[in-house]
Design a protein around this motif. Structure first.
Motif, PDB file in Angstrom:
ATOM      1  N   ILE A  81       0.857  -1.179   0.000  1.00 42.41           N
ATOM      2  CA  ILE A  81       0.000   0.000   0.000  1.00 42.41           C
ATOM      3  C   ILE A  81       0.894   1.231   0.000  1.00 42.41           C
ATOM      4  CG2 ILE A  81      -1.798   1.288   1.207  1.00 42.41           C
ATOM      5  CD1 ILE A  81      -2.833  -1.394   0.289  1.00 42.41           C
ATOM      6  N   PHE A  82       0.668   2.102  -0.986  1.00 43.16           N
ATOM      7  CA  PHE A  82       1.384   3.367  -1.087  1.00 43.16           C
ATOM      8  C   PHE A  82       0.522   4.413  -0.387  1.00 43.16           C
ATOM      9  CE2 PHE A  82       3.129   6.797  -4.130  1.00 43.16           C
ATOM     10  CZ  PHE A  82       4.267   6.969  -3.375  1.00 43.16           C
ATOM     11  N   SER A  83       1.048   5.035   0.657  1.00 45.48           N
ATOM     12  CA  SER A  83       0.262   5.925   1.506  1.00 45.48           C
ATOM     13  C   SER A  83      -0.248   7.158   0.761  1.00 45.48           C
ATOM     14  CB  SER A  83       1.065   6.351   2.730  1.00 45.48           C
ATOM     15  OG  SER A  83       2.150   7.170   2.353  1.00 45.48           O
ATOM     16  N   GLN A  84      -1.306   7.729   1.306  1.00 49.51           N
ATOM     17  CA  GLN A  84      -1.947   8.908   0.739  1.00 49.51           C
ATOM     18  C   GLN A  84      -0.979  10.085   0.652  1.00 49.51           C
ATOM     19  OE1 GLN A  84      -4.965  10.687   3.316  1.00 49.51           O
ATOM     20  NE2 GLN A  84      -6.390  10.590   1.596  1.00 49.51           N
ATOM     21  N   ASP A  85      -0.126  10.235   1.650  1.00 50.74           N
ATOM     22  CA  ASP A  85       0.819  11.358   1.659  1.00 50.74           C
ATOM     23  C   ASP A  85       2.105  11.058   0.886  1.00 50.74           C
ATOM     24  OD1 ASP A  85       2.216   9.640   3.316  1.00 50.74           O
ATOM     25  OD2 ASP A  85       2.059  10.910   5.090  1.00 50.74           O
ATOM     26  N   PHE A 139     -11.342  10.095  10.270  1.00 54.01           N
ATOM     27  CA  PHE A 139     -11.230   8.640  10.155  1.00 54.01           C
ATOM     28  C   PHE A 139      -9.986   8.308   9.360  1.00 54.01           C
ATOM     29  CE2 PHE A 139     -15.559   9.216  11.330  1.00 54.01           C
ATOM     30  CZ  PHE A 139     -15.847   8.115  12.125  1.00 54.01           C
ATOM     31  N   ALA A 140      -9.409   7.136   9.643  1.00 52.39           N
ATOM     32  CA  ALA A 140      -8.158   6.752   8.990  1.00 52.39           C
ATOM     33  C   ALA A 140      -8.181   5.287   8.587  1.00 52.39           C
ATOM     34  CB  ALA A 140      -6.985   7.004   9.929  1.00 52.39           C
ATOM     35  N   ILE A 141      -7.458   4.994   7.507  1.00 52.72           N
ATOM     36  CA  ILE A 141      -7.156   3.605   7.173  1.00 52.72           C
ATOM     37  C   ILE A 141      -5.796   3.331   7.789  1.00 52.72           C
ATOM     38  CG2 ILE A 141      -6.536   1.981   5.344  1.00 52.72           C
ATOM     39  CD1 ILE A 141      -8.682   3.209   3.615  1.00 52.72           C
ATOM     40  N   ILE A 154      -0.917   4.880  10.118  1.00 52.41           N
ATOM     41  CA  ILE A 154      -1.991   5.536   9.370  1.00 52.41           C
ATOM     42  C   ILE A 154      -1.506   5.698   7.936  1.00 52.41           C
ATOM     43  CG2 ILE A 154      -3.284   7.670   9.053  1.00 52.41           C
ATOM     44  CD1 ILE A 154      -3.341   7.963  12.089  1.00 52.41           C
ATOM     45  N   LEU A 155      -2.286   5.171   6.996  1.00 57.88           N
ATOM     46  CA  LEU A 155      -1.914   5.234   5.581  1.00 57.88           C
ATOM     47  C   LEU A 155      -2.723   6.271   4.821  1.00 57.88           C
ATOM     48  CD1 LEU A 155      -1.588   1.406   5.013  1.00 57.88           C
ATOM     49  CD2 LEU A 155       0.263   3.069   5.236  1.00 57.88           C
ATOM     50  N   ALA A 156      -3.903   6.620   5.343  1.00 57.55           N
ATOM     51  CA  ALA A 156      -4.741   7.629   4.700  1.00 57.55           C
ATOM     52  C   ALA A 156      -5.743   8.157   5.715  1.00 57.55           C
ATOM     53  CB  ALA A 156      -5.473   7.037   3.504  1.00 57.55           C
ATOM     54  N   THR A 170     -13.191   3.510   0.456  1.00 58.42           N
ATOM     55  CA  THR A 170     -11.810   3.315   0.007  1.00 58.42           C
ATOM     56  C   THR A 170     -11.314   1.926   0.390  1.00 58.42           C
ATOM     57  OG1 THR A 170     -11.393   5.682   0.191  1.00 58.42           O
ATOM     58  CG2 THR A 170      -9.464   4.238   0.110  1.00 58.42           C
ATOM     59  N   LEU A 171     -11.640   1.479   1.600  1.00 54.77           N
ATOM     60  CA  LEU A 171     -11.264   0.128   2.019  1.00 54.77           C
ATOM     61  C   LEU A 171     -11.886  -0.914   1.092  1.00 54.77           C
ATOM     62  CD1 LEU A 171      -9.673  -1.436   4.194  1.00 54.77           C
ATOM     63  CD2 LEU A 171     -11.803  -1.548   5.502  1.00 54.77           C
TER      64      LEU A 171
END
Length: 78
Positions: free
Chosen positions: A3-7, A31-33, A48-50, A61-62
């Protein structure tokens, strides 16, 4: 699954993903994934990835991540 994080600051080989309430987060980050690499240690614990403004967007998204995994994807970009 990678998983490539949102940031765009991390790539994590996740064993599990979950949606959690992000207490203390900004209005747009309630909320966070969260990804887990398995055994929680300093190097590969939960991250936290997103972040999302509401639970529905995070869960949607999940669901997209699961669909990609189900279709054979080895990686997903948030």
């Amino acid at each position: 699954m990678l998983i490539f994080s949102q940031d765009k600051n991390q790539i994590m080989d996740c064993k599990t993903l979950s949606v959690t309430k992000n207490y203390g987060g900004k209005k747009e980050d309630k909320f966070a994934i969260v990804g887990s690499a398995g055994i929680a240690t300093e190097l590969n614990g939960n991250r936290i990835l997103a972040s999302f403004p509401d639970e529905k967007t995070a869960l949607d998204t999940l669901e997209k991540i699961f669909t990609a995994f189900e279709n054979g994807a080895k990686a997903y970009r948030l």
